[in-house]
Design an enzyme around this catalytic site. Structure first.
Site, PDB file in Angstrom:
ATOM      1  N   GLU A  46      25.882  12.211   5.440  1.00 46.71           N
ATOM      2  CA  GLU A  46      26.299  13.293   6.329  1.00 46.71           C
ATOM      3  C   GLU A  46      27.441  14.058   5.668  1.00 46.71           C
ATOM      4  O   GLU A  46      28.163  13.531   4.825  1.00 46.71           O
ATOM      5  CB  GLU A  46      26.749  12.708   7.677  1.00 46.71           C
ATOM      6  N   ASN A 193      19.670  15.162  17.007  1.00 49.00           N
ATOM      7  CA  ASN A 193      20.459  13.968  16.738  1.00 49.00           C
ATOM      8  C   ASN A 193      21.379  13.685  17.916  1.00 49.00           C
ATOM      9  O   ASN A 193      22.098  14.583  18.365  1.00 49.00           O
ATOM     10  CB  ASN A 193      21.313  14.161  15.480  1.00 49.00           C
ATOM     11  N   GLU A 194      21.315  12.462  18.423  1.00 50.86           N
ATOM     12  CA  GLU A 194      22.197  12.036  19.518  1.00 50.86           C
ATOM     13  C   GLU A 194      22.332  13.136  20.568  1.00 50.86           C
ATOM     14  O   GLU A 194      23.426  13.536  20.958  1.00 50.86           O
ATOM     15  CB  GLU A 194      23.561  11.614  18.982  1.00 50.86           C
ATOM     16  N   TYR A 259      25.951   0.748  16.377  1.00 49.68           N
ATOM     17  CA  TYR A 259      27.007   0.347  15.461  1.00 49.68           C
ATOM     18  C   TYR A 259      27.641  -0.973  15.893  1.00 49.68           C
ATOM     19  O   TYR A 259      27.735  -1.268  17.095  1.00 49.68           O
ATOM     20  CB  TYR A 259      28.100   1.423  15.391  1.00 49.68           C
ATOM     21  N   GLU A 315      20.744   5.075  12.290  1.00 46.22           N
ATOM     22  CA  GLU A 315      22.192   4.889  12.139  1.00 46.22           C
ATOM     23  C   GLU A 315      22.532   3.470  12.574  1.00 46.22           C
ATOM     24  O   GLU A 315      22.280   3.093  13.718  1.00 46.22           O
ATOM     25  CB  GLU A 315      22.992   5.900  12.958  1.00 46.22           C
ATOM     26  N   GLN A 364      27.494   4.753   6.082  1.00 47.77           N
ATOM     27  CA  GLN A 364      26.786   5.781   5.337  1.00 47.77           C
ATOM     28  C   GLN A 364      26.872   5.456   3.857  1.00 47.77           C
ATOM     29  O   GLN A 364      27.511   4.468   3.482  1.00 47.77           O
ATOM     30  CB  GLN A 364      27.364   7.149   5.655  1.00 47.77           C
TER      31      GLN A 364
END
Length: 510
Positions: A46, A193-194, A259, A315, A364
């Site tokens: 990103e 995204n999200e 996460y 992610e 990432q």
């Protein structure tokens, strides 16, 4: 140590063990049938912090060895690790990104402010052409995230045309004017995204309708991925699957983000200073990935019993407080042996769910969150997570071997987790077993029994350290790496191996 039993179809099962035993694994090689997609071992880049600028790209005027501006050392390390796929440009950045800002002569590209990550100026010198160039250099398949949050259907459709079209058209001509005659070979696009958060704070009903609108006009896309739920928002998955069930050509994948962090969101804790309780809690939270995949998978099964729609975990990884003295918006953290265990656990879980999980992307790639590489000036270090990905590349494209695991619990206070986490595959007449010993201080004897396969030789590799907080740092000898691990010769279809505490181990039988 306490014992517990968990039984999940097709996945490793944990059962009670007599106190005299430690860990027993039964591999059913004669029942292996599900292919492990290499894309499960994907990565994410990103426009965030020092990932692109100063990470994969050298600074203007830098004397660091590079190929067309890309760091040669980073390219070499990523090729050696075998990156199968790379997601770009975000993340939250994707839903503020106009692709037209990142094409044409660099001196003519407009700058924007990166409102999500640090408020810094983004000069757009890394755009579509540079992304595909980098993917080609490292041997990775490209995966592009389209802008739904602030973009338009027309904008997204034109970007797809610019990338994929070989027909005479305005976008094809524009691409050729910018130096690329042939379209790029790309399979995967994510639409948004999200969108429950930074991608527009939408309701699932609104996003589902909007997704169908975008997907309809994004011709040329072979594999369309819908923006999926926020962790355990099962209603989001239900709505998306329900609203697309009669239009299966519109969606081939559904994303999931999760996460791992040891504490509360507001106080995630240090990436390098932590005790065994934090170690245990982090690994316990990591194991929740199985619960999320199972529960979202159950909903998907209602509408897609043949599992034609992939669950895309694009992610995942650890998220700690940033390193002291760094920009909070750059999400720079160190990477210890704890992160190696987190990576090993997640990758084992993805392998064991290969019938539904078709891609995953760690967050990432360089200098951000659970990065595999860190850079500082002309220095580059490989993190413990890097070595896990390098170790696990034996699973790329291999066939998953169903297994049963009997193991003890690793107890900390009133919380307990299985001591051993594992997955196994077969490829080229070689059985590969990846094992994580989650215990911080206790080794375990593992007895492996393979049905339908008789090994004549065995080899091993290991990732571990002296302390749970060990990490690799600039200007210092490497503390956590990939080393050979002695394994006794198999006795027919049986193998016994002692797995040290706090370690990730690969055992291969031929």
């Amino acid at each position: 140590m306490n014992m517990k039993r968990i039984s999940i179809a097709f996945l490793p099962t944990l059962a009670l063990l007599p106190l005299s035993a430690q860990t027993k694994i039964t591999l059913q090689a004669d029942q292996a049938k599900e292919r492990i997609n290499p894309e499960i071992y994907g990565h994410f880049a990103e426009h965030l912090g020092r990932l692109i600028y100063g990470g994969i790209l050298v600074e203007p005027g830098s004397q660091i060895d590079n190929i067309r501006g890309f760091r040669t050392d980073v390219i070499g390390a990523l090729r050696d690790m075998k990156v199968p796929i790379l997601r770009w440009p975000g993340g939250c950045f994707a839903d503020t990104y106009n692709w037209r800002d990142g094409i044409g002569p660099k001196q003519n590209r407009p700058s924007i402010v990166n409102i999500h990550w640090g408020g810094v100026t983004e000069d757009n010198s890394f755009g579509t052409h540079e992304f595909f160039d980098f993917c080609e250099l490292i041997g990775a398949e490209p995966y592009v995230n389209l802008n739904v949050g602030s973009g338009t259907v027309r904008e997204a459709a034109q970007w797809v045309e610019y990338i994929t079209s070989n027909n005479p058209s305005p976008m094809t001509n524009l691409r050729k004017e910018n130096g690329r005659d042939k379209p790029w070979d790309i399979k995967y696009f994510c639409i948004g995204n999200e969108n429950w958060g930074c991608g527009g704070h939408m309701t699932p009903e609104y996003y589902a309708d909007l997704y169908r609108n975008y997907a309809t006009y994004c011709g040329g896309v072979k594999y369309k991925i819908a923006g999926g739920p926020n962790v355990d928002d099962y209603r989001w998955t239900e709505v998306l699957m329900n609203k697309t069930q009669h239009h299966k050509f519109l969606m081939q994948g559904l994303s999931l983000h999760y996460y791992t962090f040891p504490g509360r969101w507001e106080d995630k804790g240090s990436s390098i200073v932590f005790d065994e309780q934090s170690w245990h809690q982090t690994l316990r939270h990591t194991l929740r990935m199985q619960e999320l995949i199972s529960k979202h998978g159950e909903i998907m099964d209602k509408y897609d019993p043949k599992k034609q729609i992939g669950l895309i975990v694009d992610e995942w990884g650890t998220w700690y407080d940033v390193m002291p003295g760094t920009n909070p918006g750059f999400l720079y953290q160190q990477n210890t042996l704890r992160d190696a265990l987190v990576a090993g656990i997640n990758l084992n879980i993805f392998n064991n769910n290969a019938d539904r999980v078709k891609m995953a992307n760690i967050a990432q790639m360089v200098n951000v969150l659970q990065a595999v590489i860190l850079t500082q000036g002309d220095e580059m270090i490989l993190t413990p997570t890097y070595y896990v990905f390098k170790m696990y590349n034996v699973h790329h494209g291999a066939t998953l071997i169903p297994m049963n695991i009997q193991t003890q619990d690793y107890v900390m206070g009133d919380q307990k987790i299985p001591m051993v986490n594992a997955s196994a595959s077969i490829k080229d007449k070689t059985v590969s077993v990846t094992l994580c010993n989650l215990h911080a201080s206790q080794s375990t004897k593992v007895e492996i029994d393979v049905t339908g396969f008789e090994g004549k030789t065995a080899t091993g590799q290991i990732i571990t350290g002296e302390k749970i907080t060990d990490y690799n740092d600039f200007g210092k000898p490497e503390m956590v790496g990939l080393k050979a691990f002695n394994v006794a010769k198999p006795k027919g279809n049986k193998l016994t191996v002692e797995i040290p505490a706090k370690s990730v181990v690969l055992v291969q039988m031929k």
